[in-house]
Design an enzyme around this catalytic site. Structure first.
Site, PDB file in Angstrom:
ATOM      1  N   HIS A  22      83.115  55.055  41.249  1.00  0.00           N
ATOM      2  CA  HIS A  22      83.055  55.027  42.890  1.00  0.00           C
ATOM      3  C   HIS A  22      83.693  53.708  43.104  1.00  0.00           C
ATOM      4  O   HIS A  22      84.208  52.827  42.456  1.00  0.00           O
ATOM      5  CB  HIS A  22      81.700  55.306  43.075  1.00  0.00           C
ATOM      6  CG  HIS A  22      80.590  54.225  42.542  1.00  0.00           C
ATOM      7  ND1 HIS A  22      80.749  52.873  42.832  1.00  0.00           N
ATOM      8  CD2 HIS A  22      79.958  54.546  41.764  1.00  0.00           C
ATOM      9  CE1 HIS A  22      79.609  52.554  42.300  1.00  0.00           C
ATOM     10  NE2 HIS A  22      79.056  53.080  41.385  1.00  0.00           N
ATOM     11  N   GLY A  58      82.596  51.206  44.091  1.00  0.00           N
ATOM     12  CA  GLY A  58      81.791  50.027  43.817  1.00  0.00           C
ATOM     13  C   GLY A  58      82.580  49.326  42.432  1.00  0.00           C
ATOM     14  O   GLY A  58      83.074  48.373  42.344  1.00  0.00           O
ATOM     15  N   HIS A  59      82.948  50.217  41.518  1.00  0.00           N
ATOM     16  CA  HIS A  59      83.482  50.060  40.325  1.00  0.00           C
ATOM     17  C   HIS A  59      84.953  49.501  40.732  1.00  0.00           C
ATOM     18  O   HIS A  59      85.419  48.571  40.267  1.00  0.00           O
ATOM     19  CB  HIS A  59      83.677  51.226  39.724  1.00  0.00           C
ATOM     20  CG  HIS A  59      82.492  51.882  38.986  1.00  0.00           C
ATOM     21  ND1 HIS A  59      81.895  53.072  39.425  1.00  0.00           N
ATOM     22  CD2 HIS A  59      81.669  51.318  37.995  1.00  0.00           C
ATOM     23  CE1 HIS A  59      81.070  53.394  38.610  1.00  0.00           C
ATOM     24  NE2 HIS A  59      80.300  52.310  37.981  1.00  0.00           N
ATOM     25  N   GLN A 113      71.205  52.213  25.452  1.00  0.00           N
ATOM     26  CA  GLN A 113      70.729  51.409  26.665  1.00  0.00           C
ATOM     27  C   GLN A 113      69.572  52.557  27.387  1.00  0.00           C
ATOM     28  O   GLN A 113      68.822  52.227  28.508  1.00  0.00           O
ATOM     29  CB  GLN A 113      71.889  50.783  27.534  1.00  0.00           C
ATOM     30  CG  GLN A 113      72.408  51.601  28.572  1.00  0.00           C
ATOM     31  CD  GLN A 113      73.608  50.764  29.146  1.00  0.00           C
ATOM     32  OE1 GLN A 113      74.161  50.448  28.476  1.00  0.00           O
ATOM     33  NE2 GLN A 113      73.593  50.925  30.506  1.00  0.00           N
ATOM     34  N   GLY A 147      78.874  43.753  38.407  1.00  0.00           N
ATOM     35  CA  GLY A 147      78.476  43.995  39.722  1.00  0.00           C
ATOM     36  C   GLY A 147      76.866  43.419  39.813  1.00  0.00           C
ATOM     37  O   GLY A 147      76.042  43.331  38.826  1.00  0.00           O
ATOM     38  N   GLU A 148      76.721  42.723  40.937  1.00  0.00           N
ATOM     39  CA  GLU A 148      75.522  42.377  41.499  1.00  0.00           C
ATOM     40  C   GLU A 148      74.526  43.396  41.762  1.00  0.00           C
ATOM     41  O   GLU A 148      73.095  43.035  41.487  1.00  0.00           O
ATOM     42  CB  GLU A 148      75.729  41.131  42.773  1.00  0.00           C
ATOM     43  CG  GLU A 148      76.476  40.023  42.405  1.00  0.00           C
ATOM     44  CD  GLU A 148      76.541  39.151  43.677  1.00  0.00           C
ATOM     45  OE1 GLU A 148      75.947  39.645  44.734  1.00  0.00           O
ATOM     46  OE2 GLU A 148      76.928  37.969  43.474  1.00  0.00           O
ATOM     47  N   ASP A 160      73.406  45.451  39.629  1.00  0.00           N
ATOM     48  CA  ASP A 160      72.612  45.200  38.279  1.00  0.00           C
ATOM     49  C   ASP A 160      72.498  43.639  38.161  1.00  0.00           C
ATOM     50  O   ASP A 160      72.902  43.233  37.323  1.00  0.00           O
ATOM     51  CB  ASP A 160      73.046  45.985  37.000  1.00  0.00           C
ATOM     52  CG  ASP A 160      73.374  47.590  37.488  1.00  0.00           C
ATOM     53  OD1 ASP A 160      72.613  48.016  37.478  1.00  0.00           O
ATOM     54  OD2 ASP A 160      74.682  47.898  37.781  1.00  0.00           O
ATOM     55  N   MET A 163      76.201  51.834  46.761  1.00  0.00           N
ATOM     56  CA  MET A 163      76.723  52.917  46.071  1.00  0.00           C
ATOM     57  C   MET A 163      76.414  52.989  44.305  1.00  0.00           C
ATOM     58  O   MET A 163      76.032  51.903  43.868  1.00  0.00           O
ATOM     59  CB  MET A 163      78.402  52.650  45.772  1.00  0.00           C
ATOM     60  CG  MET A 163      79.029  52.769  47.303  1.00  0.00           C
ATOM     61  SD  MET A 163      80.614  52.489  47.262  1.00  0.00           S
ATOM     62  CE  MET A 163      80.976  53.058  48.942  1.00  0.00           C
TER      63      MET A 163
HETATM   64  P1  AMP Z   1      77.733  51.787  35.725  1.00  0.00           P
HETATM   65  O1  AMP Z   1      79.096  52.249  35.511  1.00  0.00           O
HETATM   66  O2  AMP Z   1      76.611  52.068  36.964  1.00  0.00           O
HETATM   67  O3  AMP Z   1      77.189  51.234  34.437  1.00  0.00           O
HETATM   68  O4  AMP Z   1      78.203  50.163  36.507  1.00  0.00           O
HETATM   69  C1  AMP Z   1      79.418  49.594  35.817  1.00  0.00           C
HETATM   70  C2  AMP Z   1      79.471  48.140  36.561  1.00  0.00           C
HETATM   71  O5  AMP Z   1      79.898  48.426  37.975  1.00  0.00           O
HETATM   72  C3  AMP Z   1      78.266  47.413  36.553  1.00  0.00           C
HETATM   73  O6  AMP Z   1      78.672  46.024  36.407  1.00  0.00           O
HETATM   74  C4  AMP Z   1      77.472  47.561  37.738  1.00  0.00           C
HETATM   75  O7  AMP Z   1      76.710  46.407  38.295  1.00  0.00           O
HETATM   76  C5  AMP Z   1      78.823  47.640  38.883  1.00  0.00           C
HETATM   77  N1  AMP Z   1      78.291  48.427  40.091  1.00  0.00           N
HETATM   78  C6  AMP Z   1      77.711  49.702  39.903  1.00  0.00           C
HETATM   79  N2  AMP Z   1      77.645  50.015  41.258  1.00  0.00           N
HETATM   80  C7  AMP Z   1      78.083  48.893  42.184  1.00  0.00           C
HETATM   81  C8  AMP Z   1      78.156  48.724  43.442  1.00  0.00           C
HETATM   82  N3  AMP Z   1      77.508  49.603  44.362  1.00  0.00           N
HETATM   83  N4  AMP Z   1      78.784  47.578  43.977  1.00  0.00           N
HETATM   84  C9  AMP Z   1      79.269  46.775  43.101  1.00  0.00           C
HETATM   85  N5  AMP Z   1      79.120  46.827  41.704  1.00  0.00           N
HETATM   86  C10 AMP Z   1      78.625  48.057  41.271  1.00  0.00           C
END
Ligand code: AMP
Length: 283
Positions: free
Chosen positions: A34, A36-37, A61, A148-149, A151, A185
């Site tokens: 999305h 965010g990524h 995990q 991302g912040e 997490d 997101m």
């Molecule tokens: P995930 O695919 O959910 O494991 O997330 C992969 C990376 O994207 C991690 O570093 C997350 O913190 C970051 N991330 C997920 N959602 C967001 C967001 N809404 N805004 C910024 N970074 C995000």
């Protein structure tokens, strides 16, 4: 865009880039990408000549009973988004490539990983994250990694792990991207029913209400307890809602003299939402 599915293929590209003195960034993800990524990819581009995005749903995990089997998957859509974003390499290993038969080594993390919060509810989670992230760093030899912040605790855990193991990678954090109503997101937002989706931004509003109360002089424990109670009244099952020191995740002694992060996790139906905000912009 290159696509690698084995460590050998990944190394072929990464080694060639290194020989040309190209700076390499990696953005680890679990896919179902999305905005965010995509913002992490833009940040990675600011630091490096070559950007690798890994897409790997890391089984270690997830605890038994969590959503490993139902986690959203969209490999074709993801590849299209990565191409459009100008990513250089998609690293999409199958599970057997990351965890071949006989795999027997785990990175065990302490420090920020043992500060409660996520760890209190997902006690095996951060060892799984640290193990896969250490592998991603060593496989790619990336100079920079963007997390991302969203997490927030994970960001601190990964930074600590890279320092402690002398992995020469700079771990950079990027701000949380939100929907227009404030909801952070997340790939998991796809689980929300229409009604839950309408309610979901209440988590972000609760974090903001706690911040406002602390800035007006309320004790952090009181402010976060009140926000938690409001959220529960809205139908959320709250795992935690707490104010912590933004650097150490220790409980806040004096919010006026230390950087503070307010972090929350709550379940709405079958969806677990997490979010956090800085107390002040500069925190
Ligand atoms: P995930 O695919 O959910 O494991 O997330 C992969 C990376 O994207 C991690 O570093 C997350 O913190 C970051 N991330 C997920 N959602 C967001 C967001 N809404 N805004 C910024 N970074 C995000």
């Amino acid at each position: 865009m290159e696509i690698a599915r084995t460590v050998d293929e990944l190394r072929l590209h990464a080694d060639a880039w290194r020989a040309l003195k190209r700076m390499i960034a990696i953005v680890p993800t679990m896919g179902a990408l999305h905005r965010g990524h995509l913002s992490l990819i833009e940040e990675a581009r600011r630091h490096a000549d070559e950007v690798i995005v890994s897409i790997f749903i890391n089984p270690t995990q997830f605890a038994p009973g969590e959503d490993l089997n139902t986690y959203p998957r969209d490999p074709e859509g993801d590849l299209e988004k990565l191409r459009t974003a100008g990513v250089d390499l998609a690293w999409m290993p199958p599970v057997e490539e990351m965890y071949p038969d006989g795999f027997a080594t785990t990175v065990q993390v302490g420090g920020p990983a043992k500060a409660g919060l996520e760890d209190a509810f997902r006690p095996t989670h951060f060892d799984g994250v640290a193990t896969v992230v250490a592998k991603l760093f060593l496989q790619s030899g990336a100079n920079v990694a963007v997390f991302g912040e969203k997490d927030y605790q994970q960001l601190l855990v990964v930074r600590r792990m890279a320092r402690d193991l002398d992995i020469p990678v700079k771990v950079t954090g990027a701000p949380i991207m939100r929907e227009s109503d404030g909801l952070a997101m997340s790939s998991r937002n796809a689980y929300l029913s229409e009604e839950e989706r309408r309610k979901a931004p209440a988590l972000w509003r609760a974090l903001n209400a706690a911040a406002k109360a602390i800035l007006s002089g309320a004790a952090p424990t009181e402010a976060t307890r009140a926000a938690r109670t409001d959220l529960e009244a809205d139908g959320f099952e709250v795992d935690y809602l707490e104010a912590r020191n933004a650097e150490t995740l220790a409980p806040v002694a004096d919010p006026s003299t230390e950087p503070v992060r307010i972090l929350g996790a709550a379940r709405l139906g079958r969806t677990r939402l997490i979010d956090n905000i800085p107390l002040r912009k500069e925190d």
